[in-house]
Design a protein around this motif. Structure first.
Motif, PDB file in Angstrom:
ATOM      1  N   ALA A  41       0.869  -1.291  -0.027  1.00 49.42           N
ATOM      2  CA  ALA A  41      -0.017   0.182  -0.143  1.00 49.42           C
ATOM      3  C   ALA A  41       0.823   1.417  -0.195  1.00 49.42           C
ATOM      4  CB  ALA A  41      -0.863  -0.082   1.360  1.00 49.42           C
ATOM      5  N   LYS A  42       1.880   1.143   0.609  1.00 45.80           N
ATOM      6  CA  LYS A  42       2.683   2.347   1.012  1.00 45.80           C
ATOM      7  C   LYS A  42       3.647   2.674  -0.504  1.00 45.80           C
ATOM      8  CE  LYS A  42       4.049   2.404   5.780  1.00 45.80           C
ATOM      9  NZ  LYS A  42       5.070   2.167   6.582  1.00 45.80           N
ATOM     10  N   ARG A  43       3.773   1.529  -1.441  1.00 47.90           N
ATOM     11  CA  ARG A  43       4.566   1.637  -2.554  1.00 47.90           C
ATOM     12  C   ARG A  43       3.779   2.027  -3.685  1.00 47.90           C
ATOM     13  NH1 ARG A  43       6.465  -3.102  -2.515  1.00 47.90           N
ATOM     14  NH2 ARG A  43       4.989  -4.182  -3.770  1.00 47.90           N
ATOM     15  N   GLU A  44       2.526   1.189  -3.578  1.00 46.05           N
ATOM     16  CA  GLU A  44       1.662   1.322  -4.763  1.00 46.05           C
ATOM     17  C   GLU A  44       0.487   2.377  -4.765  1.00 46.05           C
ATOM     18  OE1 GLU A  44       1.918  -0.297  -7.746  1.00 46.05           O
ATOM     19  OE2 GLU A  44       3.798  -1.621  -6.936  1.00 46.05           O
ATOM     20  N   LEU A  45       0.196   2.843  -3.395  1.00 48.41           N
ATOM     21  CA  LEU A  45      -0.726   3.833  -3.288  1.00 48.41           C
ATOM     22  C   LEU A  45      -2.063   3.395  -4.055  1.00 48.41           C
ATOM     23  CD1 LEU A  45       1.280   7.162  -3.113  1.00 48.41           C
ATOM     24  CD2 LEU A  45       0.565   5.692  -1.166  1.00 48.41           C
ATOM     25  N   PRO A  46      -2.773   2.334  -3.597  1.00 49.61           N
ATOM     26  CA  PRO A  46      -3.959   2.021  -4.405  1.00 49.61           C
ATOM     27  C   PRO A  46      -5.203   2.837  -3.940  1.00 49.61           C
ATOM     28  CG  PRO A  46      -3.602   0.322  -2.508  1.00 49.61           C
ATOM     29  CD  PRO A  46      -2.436   1.158  -2.573  1.00 49.61           C
ATOM     30  N   ASP A  47      -6.119   2.571  -4.660  1.00 49.32           N
ATOM     31  CA  ASP A  47      -7.358   3.591  -4.513  1.00 49.32           C
ATOM     32  C   ASP A  47      -8.272   2.906  -3.471  1.00 49.32           C
ATOM     33  OD1 ASP A  47      -7.165   5.506  -6.757  1.00 49.32           O
ATOM     34  OD2 ASP A  47      -7.363   3.649  -7.891  1.00 49.32           O
ATOM     35  N   MET A  48      -7.916   1.778  -3.110  1.00 44.97           N
ATOM     36  CA  MET A  48      -8.812   0.895  -1.940  1.00 44.97           C
ATOM     37  C   MET A  48      -7.886  -0.306  -1.537  1.00 44.97           C
ATOM     38  SD  MET A  48     -12.800  -0.532  -2.255  1.00 44.97           S
ATOM     39  CE  MET A  48     -13.344   0.874  -2.148  1.00 44.97           C
ATOM     40  N   VAL A  49      -8.317  -0.786  -0.306  1.00 45.80           N
ATOM     41  CA  VAL A  49      -7.492  -1.935   0.257  1.00 45.80           C
ATOM     42  C   VAL A  49      -8.667  -2.766   0.700  1.00 45.80           C
ATOM     43  CG1 VAL A  49      -6.162  -2.833   2.067  1.00 45.80           C
ATOM     44  CG2 VAL A  49      -5.579  -0.828   0.731  1.00 45.80           C
ATOM     45  N   LEU A  50      -8.856  -3.986   0.282  1.00 49.25           N
ATOM     46  CA  LEU A  50      -9.829  -4.850   0.898  1.00 49.25           C
ATOM     47  C   LEU A  50      -8.873  -5.974   1.652  1.00 49.25           C
ATOM     48  CD1 LEU A  50     -11.624  -5.941  -2.375  1.00 49.25           C
ATOM     49  CD2 LEU A  50     -12.407  -4.339  -0.599  1.00 49.25           C
ATOM     50  N   MET A  51      -9.022  -5.719   3.000  1.00 47.21           N
ATOM     51  CA  MET A  51      -8.063  -6.390   3.958  1.00 47.21           C
ATOM     52  C   MET A  51      -8.700  -7.579   4.736  1.00 47.21           C
ATOM     53  SD  MET A  51      -4.947  -5.770   5.494  1.00 47.21           S
ATOM     54  CE  MET A  51      -4.676  -4.086   5.237  1.00 47.21           C
ATOM     55  N   ASP A  52      -8.149  -8.766   4.796  1.00 48.02           N
ATOM     56  CA  ASP A  52      -8.606  -9.781   5.452  1.00 48.02           C
ATOM     57  C   ASP A  52      -7.966  -9.592   6.980  1.00 48.02           C
ATOM     58  OD1 ASP A  52      -9.684 -12.231   6.696  1.00 48.02           O
ATOM     59  OD2 ASP A  52      -7.652 -13.139   6.194  1.00 48.02           O
ATOM     60  N   VAL A  53      -8.705 -10.051   8.034  1.00 43.94           N
ATOM     61  CA  VAL A  53      -8.235  -9.811   9.311  1.00 43.94           C
ATOM     62  C   VAL A  53      -7.368 -11.035   9.878  1.00 43.94           C
ATOM     63  CG1 VAL A  53      -9.077  -9.515  12.002  1.00 43.94           C
ATOM     64  CG2 VAL A  53     -10.353  -8.469  10.083  1.00 43.94           C
ATOM     65  N   VAL A  54      -7.706 -12.058   9.918  1.00 39.99           N
ATOM     66  CA  VAL A  54      -7.055 -13.194  10.311  1.00 39.99           C
ATOM     67  C   VAL A  54      -5.786 -13.657   9.596  1.00 39.99           C
ATOM     68  CG1 VAL A  54      -6.996 -15.493  11.498  1.00 39.99           C
ATOM     69  CG2 VAL A  54      -8.946 -14.018  11.858  1.00 39.99           C
ATOM     70  N   VAL A  78      -9.985   1.320   3.676  1.00 34.89           N
ATOM     71  CA  VAL A  78      -9.923   0.103   3.851  1.00 34.89           C
ATOM     72  C   VAL A  78     -11.297  -0.855   4.197  1.00 34.89           C
ATOM     73  CG1 VAL A  78      -8.938  -1.746   5.331  1.00 34.89           C
ATOM     74  CG2 VAL A  78      -7.630   0.491   4.664  1.00 34.89           C
ATOM     75  N   ILE A  79     -11.581  -1.695   3.472  1.00 37.55           N
ATOM     76  CA  ILE A  79     -12.606  -2.521   3.857  1.00 37.55           C
ATOM     77  C   ILE A  79     -12.092  -3.726   4.352  1.00 37.55           C
ATOM     78  CG2 ILE A  79     -14.730  -3.744   2.927  1.00 37.55           C
ATOM     79  CD1 ILE A  79     -14.687  -1.737   0.404  1.00 37.55           C
ATOM     80  N   LEU A  80     -12.593  -3.869   5.574  1.00 35.73           N
ATOM     81  CA  LEU A  80     -12.374  -5.449   6.229  1.00 35.73           C
ATOM     82  C   LEU A  80     -13.151  -6.577   5.642  1.00 35.73           C
ATOM     83  CD1 LEU A  80     -11.580  -4.105   9.893  1.00 35.73           C
ATOM     84  CD2 LEU A  80      -9.905  -4.979   8.044  1.00 35.73           C
ATOM     85  N   VAL A  81     -12.577  -7.500   5.190  1.00 33.68           N
ATOM     86  CA  VAL A  81     -13.196  -8.791   4.705  1.00 33.68           C
ATOM     87  C   VAL A  81     -12.894  -9.863   5.028  1.00 33.68           C
ATOM     88  CG1 VAL A  81     -13.865  -9.874   2.431  1.00 33.68           C
ATOM     89  CG2 VAL A  81     -13.100  -7.544   2.386  1.00 33.68           C
TER      90      VAL A  81
END
Length: 129
Positions: A41-54, A78-81
């Motif tokens: 994310a720091k390198r690519e600077l996406p428009d959104m992140v879909l993030m798992d938790v575990v 960030v959307i937690l998925v």
């Protein structure tokens, strides 16, 4: 078209979400755990992140908190998925900076709706700048 980073340690989940994201017309970038997700994310600077938790190394709550507090990434929604479906998990995830919380398993339509809703809530949607 938005660039969406998908962070999940399960190869099958990663591929499934990636297929949906690309079917919706977005470009996908992937990372296999929270620590890698923060670096990508720091390198690519996406428009959104879909993030798992575990996940190993850095869980999704920790990675979300890191991204939401970092000056260069705090604008990225960030959307937690996740399979974590309890109300305290949902509240904790939102307190870490997530914009939305989607529980697995989900349908393609549910993921599309959450992505669309979060993009519509932004001051400057992707591609508008």
């Amino acid at each position: 078209m938005a660039r969406i980073l998908i962070v999940d340690d399960s190869p099958s989940q990663l591929l499934g979400i990636q297929r949906i994201v690309e079917k919706l017309g977005h470009q996908s970038i992937t990372a296999e755990d929270g620590a890698a997700g923060v670096e990508v994310a720091k390198r690519e600077l996406p428009d959104m992140v879909l993030m798992d938790v575990v996940m190993p190394n850095l869980n999704g709550f920790q990675a979300t908190r890191s991204l939401s507090r970092e000056e260069t990434t705090k604008h990225i929604p960030v959307i937690l998925v996740t399979t974590k479906d309890q109300d305290p998990d949902r509240m904790w995830g939102m307190r870490q900076g997530a914009r939305a919380y989607l529980t697995k398993p989900f349908s393609e339509d549910e993921l599309a709706e959450v992505i669309d809703r979060v993009f519509k809530s932004l001051d400057t949607p992707p591609g508008a700048a």
